[in-house]
Design an enzyme around this catalytic site. Structure first.
Site, PDB file in Angstrom:
ATOM      1  N   LYS A   1      -2.258 -31.321  17.475  1.00 12.48           N
ATOM      2  CA  LYS A   1      -2.277 -30.356  16.324  1.00 12.48           C
ATOM      3  C   LYS A   1      -2.991 -30.822  15.172  1.00 12.48           C
ATOM      4  O   LYS A   1      -3.499 -30.178  14.361  1.00 12.48           O
ATOM      5  CB  LYS A   1      -0.793 -30.308  15.830  1.00 12.48           C
ATOM      6  CG  LYS A   1       0.193 -30.018  16.942  1.00 12.48           C
ATOM      7  CD  LYS A   1      -0.042 -28.254  17.507  1.00 12.48           C
ATOM      8  CE  LYS A   1       1.161 -27.838  18.085  1.00 12.48           C
ATOM      9  NZ  LYS A   1       1.617 -28.384  19.442  1.00 12.48           N
TER      10      LYS A   1
HETATM   11  C1  LIG Z   1       2.075 -27.759  20.572  1.00 10.18           C
HETATM   12  C2  LIG Z   1       1.608 -28.632  22.051  1.00 10.18           C
HETATM   13  C3  LIG Z   1       1.533 -28.147  23.175  1.00 10.18           C
HETATM   14  C4  LIG Z   1       1.330 -26.501  23.193  1.00 10.18           C
HETATM   15  O1  LIG Z   1       0.122 -26.109  22.697  1.00 10.18           O
HETATM   16  P1  LIG Z   1       0.341 -24.464  22.290  1.00 10.18           P
HETATM   17  O2  LIG Z   1      -0.945 -23.997  21.525  1.00 10.18           O
HETATM   18  O3  LIG Z   1       1.560 -24.197  21.461  1.00 10.18           O
HETATM   19  O4  LIG Z   1       0.285 -23.766  23.661  1.00 10.18           O
HETATM   20  C5  LIG Z   1       1.248 -28.697  24.360  1.00 10.18           C
HETATM   21  N1  LIG Z   1       1.388 -30.136  24.305  1.00 10.18           N
HETATM   22  C6  LIG Z   1       1.709 -30.829  22.883  1.00 10.18           C
HETATM   23  C7  LIG Z   1       1.911 -32.374  22.948  1.00 10.18           C
HETATM   24  C8  LIG Z   1       1.917 -30.051  21.686  1.00 10.18           C
HETATM   25  O5  LIG Z   1       2.053 -30.768  20.785  1.00 10.18           O
END
Ligand SMILES: *Cc1c(COP(=O)(O)O)cnc(C)c1O
Length: 491
Positions: A108
């Site tokens: 993120k």
């Molecule tokens: C947010 C997240 C996901 C999923 O990503 P999306 O964009 O919501 O599909 C997968 N793995 C981790 C570690 C995340 O933080």
């Protein structure tokens, strides 16, 4: 470049306004009106920042080059992501793009380190002097990444809602120790979908927005429903492809597949957008955990959210209503806003929708699979045994699904796998997968044990968390989310 609504219910807006609004007032998500072509000859030689500059310029044409350059410098400097921004690791026949070297140890950060700059500039451009209140629903990782990005940013207040029993200990602790005079973290007795639904309905509540307006405040979002979150994610698919060329795995122009561990469908949607822009991605493989609503949707062409919800070792993927699937679906119904709006209205009110036509459009390039905790744990153990590489439980889901895909299809196209979190963020699940006894260990003990066993460096963002003071104590029922927002905003 203008941005239009997936439900055909709003006038086109510039990027800055789409980012300020977060989502379309009255429902729907902003999408670019078209996808610019982009495939530079020298892709393999482009540093991350140069690539970021080029891609952001294509979509943020209401920002100046100098503004974009400042945003890029402020976000993607080497001390912020270490040892590198998005290293590509070749191991055990995999090409793992590590997207978790930012401050909070999850992918993120790739978007949320730059998004505050996008948003504050957009607010400046809009000329209003309102306080922006950012509402965040998190399944664990968005919360901390958004808090770090937005803490103490002038003119911004941020409120994060997370499922009280639905995130890992370390994820929770990371959020609760956040400093900053403009940060609020609230535990909700419910799951992620409850948090996300409540936030979305606040966005759709025009009466509440009018009250906010009277107080000189306006809502926005740091979830991947916000275009400003998705856009920076396109960059790393180009970067990963360029690295595969640089490492000699492919030649420029060769097709690759990507495999992405998926929750809200944002990360894999960014790969789809890269494909639309001309990056040679052949198959997109959508990997889910036991909450396999997307696997079934993709196979059957029916999205049915009426099912049991499971808590898994990959909590950031414990989602039944994937917001960004709406943006993808919009493309698959040939941008018919009425059809798209009806489908997502049905999903909300009746719990399902079906579209054979959309399925026909995606089945030539979209693949899906799921892996439960046990299968994910096996993937962690196998790659550790064979190559001394440690996966986190989310990336392990992707690796397991990728393996099954290759076995099922015989497709030998090289796969770029998105690695979304540091294993140190989920040390208990990782240690158990590696056959270790974790009884009696606290968070710090778990980190130490994983470090001693694997001889890898503990992610710097996770060191000393247990020494920090807990600053946030609010815990509420899911029905009280809107009320809590009002109280914090003084309405
Ligand atoms: C947010 C997240 C996901 C999923 O990503 P999306 O964009 O919501 O599909 C997968 N793995 C981790 C570690 C995340 O933080």
């Amino acid at each position: 470049m203008q941005y239009i609504s997936t439900r055909g219910n709003y006038q086109p807006v510039k990027a800055g306004e789409a980012i300020c609004l977060g989502m379309v007032p009255g429902g729907g998500l902003f999408v670019p009106e078209s996808f610019p072509s982009f495939f530079p000859q020298d892709l393999a030689d482009l540093p991350y920042r140069d690539l970021a500059q080029k891609i952001l310029e294509l979509y943020l044409d209401d920002y100046t080059q100098a503004e974009i350059s400042e945003m890029v410098e402020n976000a993607y400097y080497s001390g912020n992501f270490s040892p590198a921004i998005a290293p590509l690791v070749k191991t055990g026949g995999h090409h793992i793009l590590e997207l978790w070297h930012g401050p909070t140890a999850a992918f993120k950060d790739m978007a949320l380190q730059i998004m505050p700059y996008e948003l504050t500039l957009a607010v400046e451009k809009s000329g209003h002097s309102k306080e922006t209140v950012i509402l965040v629903a998190t399944s664990g990782d968005t919360g901390k990444a958004a808090l770090e990005g937005f803490k103490d940013v002038l003119g911004i207040r941020i409120i994060v809602f997370y499922p009280a029993e639905g995130v890992s200990n370390i994820q929770e602790r990371q959020m609760l120790v956040t400093e900053g005079s403009n940060t609020h973290v609230v535990a909700v007795e419910g799951n992620f979908d409850d948090c996300q639904n409540a936030v979305k309905s606040i966005f759709a509540n025009q009466g509440l927005q009018a009250e906010m307006d009277k107080k000189g405040k306006v809502f926005s979002s740091a979830n991947s429903i916000n275009w400003g979150r998705l856009l920076p994610q396109i960059i790393y698919y180009y970067f990963g492809y360029g690295q595969m060329v640089a490492q000699g795995t492919i030649k420029a122009g060769d097709a690759i597949n990507v495999c992405v561990p998926t929750g809200n469908f944002g990360n894999i949607l960014a790969a789809y957008y890269a494909k639309r822009m001309g990056l040679p991605l052949k198959k997109l493989v959508c990997a889910s955990n036991k909450n396999k609503v997307l696997t079934e949707t993709i196979e059957k062409g029916v999205y049915d959210r009426r099912r049991d919800f499971y808590k898994t070792n990959s909590p950031s993927m414990d989602i039944l209503i994937s917001s960004n699937f709406e943006r993808f679906f919009f493309e698959m119904v040939e941008r018919d806003g009425v059809v798209c709006g009806q489908a997502f209205h049905d999903l909300q009110s009746r719990g399902l929708f079906a579209s054979p036509k959309a399925k026909e459009n995606w089945q030539e390039f979209l693949e899906a699979g799921f892996a439960d905790d046990e299968t994910g744990a096996k993937a962690i153990l196998e790659l550790w045994k064979s190559d001394k590489y440690v996966l986190d439980p989310h990336t392990a889901v992707a690796i397991a699904v990728e393996k099954a895909y290759k076995e099922r299809t015989g497709d030998e196209t090289p796969v770029l796998t998105a690695s979304t979190a540091s294993p140190y963020k989920f040390p208990e699940a990782v240690l158990k997968a590696l056959g270790q006894d974790v009884s009696g260990l606290d968070d710090n003990g778990l980190l130490q044990k994983l470090h001693e066993l694997t001889k890898t460096a503990v992610h710097p963002g996770l060191i000393g968390l247990d020494q920090k003071e807990i600053r946030h104590h609010k815990r509420i029922k899911k029905a009280d989310i809107a009320q809590t927002v009002k109280e914090i905003c003084g309405i």
